[in-house]
Design an enzyme around this catalytic site. Structure first.
Site, mmCIF file in Angstrom:
data_model
loop_
_atom_site.group_PDB
_atom_site.id
_atom_site.type_symbol
_atom_site.label_atom_id
_atom_site.label_comp_id
_atom_site.label_asym_id
_atom_site.label_seq_id
_atom_site.Cartn_x
_atom_site.Cartn_y
_atom_site.Cartn_z
ATOM 1 N N LYS A 80 38.273 -9.533 -24.793
ATOM 2 C CA LYS A 80 37.287 -10.809 -24.415
ATOM 3 C C LYS A 80 36.986 -10.708 -23.424
ATOM 4 O O LYS A 80 37.974 -10.885 -22.558
ATOM 5 C CB LYS A 80 36.971 -11.438 -25.127
ATOM 6 C CG LYS A 80 35.402 -12.300 -25.239
ATOM 7 C CD LYS A 80 34.468 -11.141 -25.705
ATOM 8 C CE LYS A 80 32.734 -12.282 -26.209
ATOM 9 N NZ LYS A 80 31.825 -11.897 -27.417
HETATM 10 N N1 GLU Z 1 28.930 -9.368 -27.377
HETATM 11 C C1 GLU Z 1 28.838 -8.611 -28.307
HETATM 12 C C2 GLU Z 1 30.190 -8.961 -28.902
HETATM 13 O O1 GLU Z 1 30.124 -10.179 -29.063
HETATM 14 C C3 GLU Z 1 28.835 -7.138 -28.031
HETATM 15 C C4 GLU Z 1 30.497 -6.434 -27.789
HETATM 16 C C5 GLU Z 1 30.072 -5.043 -27.724
HETATM 17 O O2 GLU Z 1 29.248 -4.034 -27.323
HETATM 18 O O3 GLU Z 1 31.099 -4.548 -26.579
HETATM 19 O O4 GLU Z 1 30.087 -8.681 -30.299
#
Ligand code: GLU
Length: 421
Positions: A111
């Site tokens: 993240k």
């Molecule tokens: N931000 C989204 C999540 O928390 C998508 C992450 C992604 O597609 O890599 O799942």
């Protein structure tokens, strides 16, 4: 065995650890693996100096945490918000690892976040921040290393800047370095709706377990960003009754059902659900506690806590957001027999279609919407059923079952790969 002890209720990393501890105990997880799985592989903090539109220099702070790369490249969104903390990003990165493992896609978890308030920034400033952040992370990103995606306050445009910056550095176009891109830059059809569509698929599974029909299922949604708005539209089109919606400005309620098509037209202009004439105003906090069949938190962390959990009157909670429920609240909700579809399952539709996008980019061959949606449906249904089966077999709730399944899968990979020394 030395265990991390859970401290503050609303600390997202602690919230992750307290569920992890329960699942690890049930799995009888080896102490060494316990330490590995709770320690992020890499945590990067970068300074992002930017010349603002007024000519002055300002330094922003950005993070990228790669929690695990055991099952494949690290995967996860990047959020832009004033209250981003490293601790929060660390928790969200771990949740990405568990999420990818729950739906069994070949990614680890990561993240990113930048401390900034996008509402105060011009398009040009946002672009500079994004490009400088990407350039600082150039060595750790890549289709085989770490693949960002949108999250709170980031969108297709931001992904396009990341893709372009990365491509300029490596001297050729690399579409698979990010997902959630614009369609004509290698994005996938169905990606924008994917998290909301995934929520609808697991809601279908949950209501059929308790013998409810869509037409009589009343839904309240907290949040009208990408996840909340898409979930509202897709649930509405499938026949669910959306009776309440809130955003950062306030909430709206109509016990006969909100016309979501009209609401979309209204929000297009007003930029908020507040003031929509087809519903009554209600405070966001109050809406969370209003009686309904499905409560779908699709905003941010720590919305259902020990302070309000006993007043929640939903039969099902479908966690569209990451970490909307604290560990203390879990206990209260469980005692009230509320069925929780945990975040690492409920909102995994987004990363699942991100996986499809990455596969399509690498193949240079693009699928149609029907194929994307059918494959998403198959993965979400299988994952829901696997978690529910695991819960029944081990006598645990859905959240602990999802953690157990995920931890077991990641631990298995680490054991099979062995430790390189
Ligand atoms: N931000 C989204 C999540 O928390 C998508 C992450 C992604 O597609 O890599 O799942």
């Amino acid at each position: 065995m030395e265990r991390h002890e859970s401290k503050a209720e609303t600390n997202p990393f602690e919230a992750m650890v307290s569920r992890f501890n329960v699942a690890a105990e049930k799995l009888n997880l080896d102490e060494g693996l316990y330490q590995i799985l709770l320690t992020a592989d890499r945590e990067i903090s970068v300074a992002i100096p930017v010349q603002m539109d007024n000519g002055k220099l300002k330094v922003f702070k950005g993070y990228r945490v790669q929690h695990s790369l055991a099952r494949g490249p690290a995967k996860g969104g990047i959020r832009y918000a004033a209250d981003v903390t490293l601790e929060e990003i660390r928790a969200l990165a771990a949740w990405m690892t568990w999420k990818c493992a729950v739906v069994n896609i070949p990614f680890g978890g990561a993240k990113g976040g930048i401390i900034c308030d996008p509402s105060t920034l011009s398009m040009g400033e946002l672009e500079k921040i994004t490009r400088r952040y990407t350039a600082s992370l150039i060595d750790v990103l890549g289709p085989e290393r770490d693949v960002p995606a949108p999250d709170i306050n980031t969108d297709e445009k931001v992904m396009a800047w990341i893709m372009d910056t990365y491509s300029m550095h490596v001297r050729h176009t690399v579409t698979a370095v990010v997902t959630g891109k614009p369609l004509d830059l290698g994005g996938s059809v169905g990606r924008r709706e994917a998290t909301g569509r995934g929520c609808k698929i697991v809601c279908d599974r949950a209501i059929s377990r308790i013998g409810m029909r869509r037409e009589t299922t009343r839904v309240i949604i907290q949040g009208f960003g990408n996840v909340g708005s898409m979930a509202a539209r897709i649930l509405y089109e499938a026949g669910y009754q959306i009776i309440g919606i809130s955003d950062v400005h306030g909430g709206i309620l109509n016990t006969l059902g909100i016309n979501i098509t009209k609401l979309f037209a209204y929000v297009q202009e007003a930029k908020t659900v507040v003031g929509f004439l087809g519903a009554e105003p209600i405070a966001g906090k109050e809406l969370l506690e209003y009686p309904c069949d499905i409560l779908l938190p699709a905003a941010t962390e720590n919305q259902i806590t020990s302070q309000n959990a006993d007043r929640i009157k939903a039969r099902i909670i479908c966690e569209g957001a990451n970490g909307p429920t604290t560990a203390q609240a879990d206990e209260i909700l469980y005692d009230k027999k509320i069925f929780i579809i945990p975040d690492i399952l409920a909102n995994a539709g987004g990363v699942t279609v991100s996986y499809f996008e990455w596969v399509q980019d690498r193949q240079g061959y693009f699928w149609n919407l029907k194929t994307v949606n059918e494959r998403l449906e198959e993965i979400m249904v299988n994952s829901f059923d696997t978690v529910a089966g695991y819960a029944d077999r081990h006598g645990v709730n859905m959240r602990i079952a999802a953690y157990m399944l995920a931890i077991d899968r990641v631990a298995y990979t680490i054991r099979e790969r062995g430790i390189y020394a």
